[in-house]
Design a protein around this motif. Sequence first.
Motif, PDB file in Angstrom:
ATOM      1  N   LEU A  49       0.825  -1.218   0.000  1.00  0.00           N
ATOM      2  CA  LEU A  49       0.000   0.000   0.000  1.00  0.00           C
ATOM      3  C   LEU A  49       0.856   1.264   0.000  1.00  0.00           C
ATOM      4  O   LEU A  49       0.495   2.264  -0.629  1.00  0.00           O
ATOM      5  N   ALA A  50       1.992   1.230   0.676  1.00  0.00           N
ATOM      6  CA  ALA A  50       2.901   2.382   0.674  1.00  0.00           C
ATOM      7  C   ALA A  50       3.406   2.652  -0.741  1.00  0.00           C
ATOM      8  O   ALA A  50       3.469   3.809  -1.175  1.00  0.00           O
ATOM      9  N   GLY A  51       3.738   1.599  -1.474  1.00  0.00           N
ATOM     10  CA  GLY A  51       4.145   1.765  -2.862  1.00  0.00           C
ATOM     11  C   GLY A  51       3.027   2.353  -3.699  1.00  0.00           C
ATOM     12  O   GLY A  51       3.233   3.295  -4.480  1.00  0.00           O
ATOM     13  N   LEU A  52       1.831   1.834  -3.524  1.00  0.00           N
ATOM     14  CA  LEU A  52       0.675   2.337  -4.261  1.00  0.00           C
ATOM     15  C   LEU A  52       0.420   3.812  -3.951  1.00  0.00           C
ATOM     16  O   LEU A  52       0.190   4.619  -4.857  1.00  0.00           O
ATOM     17  N   LEU A  53       0.486   4.173  -2.690  1.00  0.00           N
ATOM     18  CA  LEU A  53       0.242   5.566  -2.317  1.00  0.00           C
ATOM     19  C   LEU A  53       1.369   6.491  -2.791  1.00  0.00           C
ATOM     20  O   LEU A  53       1.123   7.655  -3.111  1.00  0.00           O
ATOM     21  N   GLY A  54       2.586   5.978  -2.867  1.00  0.00           N
ATOM     22  CA  GLY A  54       3.667   6.761  -3.458  1.00  0.00           C
ATOM     23  C   GLY A  54       3.386   7.070  -4.920  1.00  0.00           C
ATOM     24  O   GLY A  54       3.565   8.204  -5.381  1.00  0.00           O
ATOM     25  N   VAL A  55       2.896   6.071  -5.654  1.00  0.00           N
ATOM     26  CA  VAL A  55       2.537   6.268  -7.065  1.00  0.00           C
ATOM     27  C   VAL A  55       1.387   7.264  -7.191  1.00  0.00           C
ATOM     28  O   VAL A  55       1.423   8.178  -8.026  1.00  0.00           O
ATOM     29  N   ILE A  56       0.379   7.117  -6.357  1.00  0.00           N
ATOM     30  CA  ILE A  56      -0.756   8.044  -6.395  1.00  0.00           C
ATOM     31  C   ILE A  56      -0.282   9.460  -6.076  1.00  0.00           C
ATOM     32  O   ILE A  56      -0.680  10.422  -6.738  1.00  0.00           O
ATOM     33  N   GLY A  57       0.584   9.586  -5.080  1.00  0.00           N
ATOM     34  CA  GLY A  57       1.119  10.903  -4.739  1.00  0.00           C
ATOM     35  C   GLY A  57       1.878  11.520  -5.890  1.00  0.00           C
ATOM     36  O   GLY A  57       1.770  12.725  -6.153  1.00  0.00           O
ATOM     37  N   HIS A  58       2.640  10.715  -6.607  1.00  0.00           N
ATOM     38  CA  HIS A  58       3.418  11.221  -7.737  1.00  0.00           C
ATOM     39  C   HIS A  58       2.511  11.660  -8.890  1.00  0.00           C
ATOM     40  O   HIS A  58       2.723  12.709  -9.483  1.00  0.00           O
ATOM     41  N   SER A  59       1.529  10.846  -9.198  1.00  0.00           N
ATOM     42  CA  SER A  59       0.671  11.166 -10.345  1.00  0.00           C
ATOM     43  C   SER A  59      -0.436  12.152  -9.996  1.00  0.00           C
ATOM     44  O   SER A  59      -0.939  12.849 -10.879  1.00  0.00           O
ATOM     45  N   LYS A  60      -0.797  12.232  -8.720  1.00  0.00           N
ATOM     46  CA  LYS A  60      -1.867  13.128  -8.270  1.00  0.00           C
ATOM     47  C   LYS A  60      -1.425  13.915  -7.029  1.00  0.00           C
ATOM     48  O   LYS A  60      -1.994  13.780  -5.945  1.00  0.00           O
ATOM     49  N   PRO A  61      -0.403  14.770  -7.187  1.00  0.00           N
ATOM     50  CA  PRO A  61       0.104  15.497  -6.014  1.00  0.00           C
ATOM     51  C   PRO A  61      -0.847  16.621  -5.578  1.00  0.00           C
ATOM     52  O   PRO A  61      -1.311  17.405  -6.409  1.00  0.00           O
ATOM     53  N   ILE A  62      -1.129  16.657  -4.309  1.00  0.00           N
ATOM     54  CA  ILE A  62      -2.019  17.674  -3.766  1.00  0.00           C
ATOM     55  C   ILE A  62      -1.498  19.080  -4.053  1.00  0.00           C
ATOM     56  O   ILE A  62      -2.270  20.011  -4.266  1.00  0.00           O
ATOM     57  N   TRP A  63      -0.181  19.247  -4.080  1.00  0.00           N
ATOM     58  CA  TRP A  63       0.443  20.565  -4.259  1.00  0.00           C
ATOM     59  C   TRP A  63       0.206  21.158  -5.640  1.00  0.00           C
ATOM     60  O   TRP A  63       0.300  22.367  -5.818  1.00  0.00           O
ATOM     61  N   LEU A  64      -0.051  20.305  -6.630  1.00  0.00           N
ATOM     62  CA  LEU A  64      -0.163  20.770  -8.020  1.00  0.00           C
ATOM     63  C   LEU A  64      -1.554  20.506  -8.600  1.00  0.00           C
ATOM     64  O   LEU A  64      -1.690  20.250  -9.802  1.00  0.00           O
ATOM     65  N   GLY A  65      -2.563  20.574  -7.749  1.00  0.00           N
ATOM     66  CA  GLY A  65      -3.918  20.369  -8.247  1.00  0.00           C
ATOM     67  C   GLY A  65      -4.163  18.963  -8.769  1.00  0.00           C
ATOM     68  O   GLY A  65      -4.968  18.758  -9.671  1.00  0.00           O
TER      69      GLY A  65
END
Length: 166
Positions: free
Chosen positions: A93-109
Amino acid sequence: MNPTLANVLLLVAAYFLGAFPTGYLLCKSLKGIDIRTVGSGSTGATNVLRTLGKPAGITVFVIDVLKGVAAILLARAFAVPDGFGSPDVVIVLAGLLGVIGHSKPIWLGFKGGKSVAIGLGIILAMDWRVGLSAFGIFLLSLALTRIVSVSSIAAAAGLMILMVVF
């Protein structure tokens, strides 16, 4: 601390590791441009490479790979058995959330990269043999086609076989 809360905080940390906008920040600091407004509009290494050149593209690639490695190493170090099940579930899950963070970063909309480099980092940290083999497939395909997207797809397709083999 409650084990479930500890794992949830770990997963939030994995998202924020992934969400660190490497390409965006590097382009802003070096040239004052928003990488999302040029080329493919992606914040990833390929768009940075095409926009700012090899040194910047390689820098983004390496940092993004390291973000994936860090998410997995963090989870391996601190995940505990709880309502999620074994720590292995938290690691995945940590890997999955890292990918989600990269593709959908809160900082960049919620508009980031394609997650190829961070995905490589995650795979390398989970099993270096699979990661290096997939990277080899990517490089071979890139040498033959000169197309990054095709090479990324070839490496992803090869991952399924490599995971069974290793």
